[in-house]
Design an enzyme around this catalytic site. Structure first.
Site, PDB file in Angstrom:
ATOM      1  CB  ALA A  36      -0.823   0.000   1.447  1.00 43.73           C
ATOM      2  CB  SER A  37       3.911   2.286   1.809  1.00 39.94           C
ATOM      3  OG  SER A  37       4.774   1.372   1.463  1.00 39.94           O
ATOM      4  N   GLY A  88      -0.236  -7.915  -9.647  1.00 40.27           N
ATOM      5  CA  GLY A  88       0.361  -7.402 -10.465  1.00 40.27           C
ATOM      6  C   GLY A  88       1.996  -7.223 -10.138  1.00 40.27           C
ATOM      7  CB  ALA A 123      -1.826  -9.166 -15.771  1.00 41.28           C
ATOM      8  CG  HIS A 151       8.947   1.146 -21.870  1.00 39.43           C
ATOM      9  ND1 HIS A 151       8.711   0.011 -22.847  1.00 39.43           N
ATOM     10  CD2 HIS A 151       7.865   1.085 -20.853  1.00 39.43           C
ATOM     11  CE1 HIS A 151       7.416  -0.625 -22.667  1.00 39.43           C
ATOM     12  NE2 HIS A 151       6.957  -0.012 -21.221  1.00 39.43           N
ATOM     13  CG  HIS A 152      11.141   5.032 -18.293  1.00 43.23           C
ATOM     14  ND1 HIS A 152      11.932   4.374 -17.333  1.00 43.23           N
ATOM     15  CD2 HIS A 152       9.825   4.368 -17.979  1.00 43.23           C
ATOM     16  CE1 HIS A 152      11.347   3.377 -16.646  1.00 43.23           C
ATOM     17  NE2 HIS A 152      10.157   3.530 -17.032  1.00 43.23           N
ATOM     18  CE  LYS A 197       9.910  -2.228 -19.555  1.00 42.68           C
ATOM     19  NZ  LYS A 197       9.633  -2.784 -18.448  1.00 42.68           N
ATOM     20  N   GLY A 212       7.780  -6.742 -20.741  1.00 42.99           N
ATOM     21  CA  GLY A 212       6.795  -7.981 -20.552  1.00 42.99           C
ATOM     22  C   GLY A 212       5.621  -7.740 -21.450  1.00 42.99           C
ATOM     23  CB  THR A 213       3.448  -5.049 -22.122  1.00 42.87           C
ATOM     24  OG1 THR A 213       3.073  -4.665 -20.731  1.00 42.87           O
ATOM     25  CG2 THR A 213       2.062  -4.475 -23.022  1.00 42.87           C
TER      26      THR A 213
HETATM   27  P1  NAD Z   1       7.363   0.445  -4.857  1.00 43.95           P
HETATM   28  O1  NAD Z   1       8.715   0.082  -4.713  1.00 43.95           O
HETATM   29  O2  NAD Z   1       6.980   1.847  -4.998  1.00 43.95           O
HETATM   30  O3  NAD Z   1       6.219  -0.152  -3.728  1.00 43.95           O
HETATM   31  C1  NAD Z   1       6.261  -1.494  -3.185  1.00 43.95           C
HETATM   32  C2  NAD Z   1       5.543  -1.816  -2.317  1.00 43.95           C
HETATM   33  O4  NAD Z   1       5.608  -3.311  -1.651  1.00 43.95           O
HETATM   34  C3  NAD Z   1       5.603  -0.943  -0.788  1.00 43.95           C
HETATM   35  O5  NAD Z   1       4.430  -0.481  -0.423  1.00 43.95           O
HETATM   36  C4  NAD Z   1       6.344  -2.016   0.273  1.00 43.95           C
HETATM   37  O6  NAD Z   1       6.264  -1.680   1.459  1.00 43.95           O
HETATM   38  C5  NAD Z   1       5.727  -3.229  -0.447  1.00 43.95           C
HETATM   39  N1  NAD Z   1       6.507  -4.255   0.187  1.00 43.95           N
HETATM   40  C6  NAD Z   1       7.698  -4.724  -0.125  1.00 43.95           C
HETATM   41  N2  NAD Z   1       8.146  -5.965   0.301  1.00 43.95           N
HETATM   42  C7  NAD Z   1       7.104  -6.287   0.836  1.00 43.95           C
HETATM   43  C8  NAD Z   1       6.991  -7.252   1.839  1.00 43.95           C
HETATM   44  N3  NAD Z   1       7.939  -8.296   2.001  1.00 43.95           N
HETATM   45  N4  NAD Z   1       5.799  -7.746   2.095  1.00 43.95           N
HETATM   46  C9  NAD Z   1       4.716  -6.798   1.933  1.00 43.95           C
HETATM   47  N5  NAD Z   1       4.767  -5.727   1.261  1.00 43.95           N
HETATM   48  C10 NAD Z   1       5.960  -5.398   0.837  1.00 43.95           C
HETATM   49  O7  NAD Z   1       6.720  -0.488  -6.492  1.00 43.95           O
HETATM   50  P2  NAD Z   1       5.421  -0.003  -7.477  1.00 43.95           P
HETATM   51  O8  NAD Z   1       6.184   0.935  -8.206  1.00 43.95           O
HETATM   52  O9  NAD Z   1       4.321   0.469  -6.625  1.00 43.95           O
HETATM   53  O10 NAD Z   1       5.291  -1.422  -7.974  1.00 43.95           O
HETATM   54  C11 NAD Z   1       4.955  -2.642  -7.352  1.00 43.95           C
HETATM   55  C12 NAD Z   1       4.987  -3.740  -8.025  1.00 43.95           C
HETATM   56  O11 NAD Z   1       3.828  -3.746  -9.338  1.00 43.95           O
HETATM   57  C13 NAD Z   1       6.199  -3.962  -8.511  1.00 43.95           C
HETATM   58  O12 NAD Z   1       6.364  -5.628  -8.653  1.00 43.95           O
HETATM   59  C14 NAD Z   1       6.088  -3.586 -10.201  1.00 43.95           C
HETATM   60  O13 NAD Z   1       6.845  -4.157 -11.206  1.00 43.95           O
HETATM   61  C15 NAD Z   1       4.639  -4.096 -10.262  1.00 43.95           C
HETATM   62  N6  NAD Z   1       3.990  -3.114 -11.325  1.00 43.95           N
HETATM   63  C16 NAD Z   1       3.146  -3.900 -12.178  1.00 43.95           C
HETATM   64  C17 NAD Z   1       2.117  -3.286 -13.105  1.00 43.95           C
HETATM   65  C18 NAD Z   1       1.151  -4.233 -13.786  1.00 43.95           C
HETATM   66  O14 NAD Z   1       0.201  -3.656 -14.422  1.00 43.95           O
HETATM   67  N7  NAD Z   1       1.136  -5.306 -13.661  1.00 43.95           N
HETATM   68  C19 NAD Z   1       2.103  -1.933 -13.177  1.00 43.95           C
HETATM   69  C20 NAD Z   1       3.049  -1.100 -12.257  1.00 43.95           C
HETATM   70  C21 NAD Z   1       4.016  -1.918 -11.569  1.00 43.95           C
END
Ligand code: NAD
Length: 239
Positions: free
Chosen positions: A13-14, A94, A118, A150-151, A154, A160-161
């Protein structure tokens, strides 16, 4: 009679995605209610803007929820999957970079709970994958190329998409080639180009904001609640 809101647990969530999910869910109180926000470390405040917060180590004590949405890191993936299986509730994940063993655990879990994992939760990309599969089936023998931009930060290429779109064309028999560009601050662009003799079709998706992924995950969560166990794709949950 009014349907009660879907009770959500947001895992990660953070993070950037987690914050986007919380903000968008707060804007739909009639259909969504976040009952638990889980982050890696113990939060300073137990309740933030009306949402109860938990550390990852407190996950087993989370209140009753209807669907979990996980956008965390691979090390956080196993506990949230285990909790969903134990409680028999759906999971939307995700989280990228999960291992082959974690992928297998996901497949096993699909016999017990409904879930969707996904690498891209954009509804536009889900529709694009469907269009690509249909175009590839209709255009046998044409050249098929996936071009993605992409930026500059990356690291992986093709994205992956791009691979997902390539698989969609490949499933219709196409031999797909890839090209990747890394430039500036591009959020993400994917073009699938079908080239025949004297004509060409280009199907393009441009992402301009990461909210599209959070919106797609919330959409999937609403559609997944109450389904039979199984592994669903974003495009299975479109309507
Ligand atoms: P981020 O680093 O900003 O946030 C990660 C979050 O995971 C934080 O809230 C952290 O506290 C939490 N976390 C880390 N380790 C943890 C644990 N052991 N247990 C519980 N919580 C934990 O990352 P982000 O940019 O928000 O991306 C999060 C994930 O989503 C990544 O894997 C990213 O690649 C993926 N992502 C997927 C999509 C999609 O469409 N599938 C899109 C964007 C990002």
């Amino acid at each position: 009679m009014n349907t009660p809101p879907t009770r959500l647990l947001i895992h990660g969530a953070s993070g950037r995605m987690g914050q986007s999910l919380l903000r968008l869910a707060a804007g739909q109180p009639e259909s969504l209610q976040v009952v638990a926000a889980v982050t890696r470390r113990s939060p300073a405040q137990r309740v933030v803007e009306g949402v109860p917060h938990f550390a990852a180590s407190e996950l087993s004590g989370a209140p009753v929820f209807d669907v979990a949405i996980d956008f965390s890191l691979p090390e956080g993936f196993d506990p949230i999957l285990a909790l969903c299986v134990e409680r028999g509730v759906p999971l939307v994940s995700g989280t990228t970079g999960i291992s082959a063993v974690q992928q297998q655990a996901l497949e096993l879990a699909a016999s017990r709970i409904p879930l969707v994992w996904a690498s891209n939760f954009s509804l536009g990309v889900a529709v694009l994958a469907d269009l690509v599969e249909r175009a590839a089936a209709a255009l046998q023998g044409w050249d098929v190329d996936v071009v993605e931009s992409h930026h500059i930060h990356k690291k992986d290429a093709p994205s992956g998409t791009a691979l997902t779109l390539g698989q969609a064309a490949g499933s219709a028999g196409a031999d797909v080639h890839y090209a990747s560009l890394r430039a500036g601050d591009i959020v993400g662009e994917h073009t699938v180009q079908f080239t025949g003799m004297g004509e060409r079709i280009e199907l393009t998706h441009r992402a301009t904001h990461r909210d599209i992924f959070a919106r797609g995950a919330l959409h999937a969560a609403r559609r997944l609640a109450g389904r039979a166990p199984g592994s669903y794709r974003v495009r299975d949950l479109l309507d």
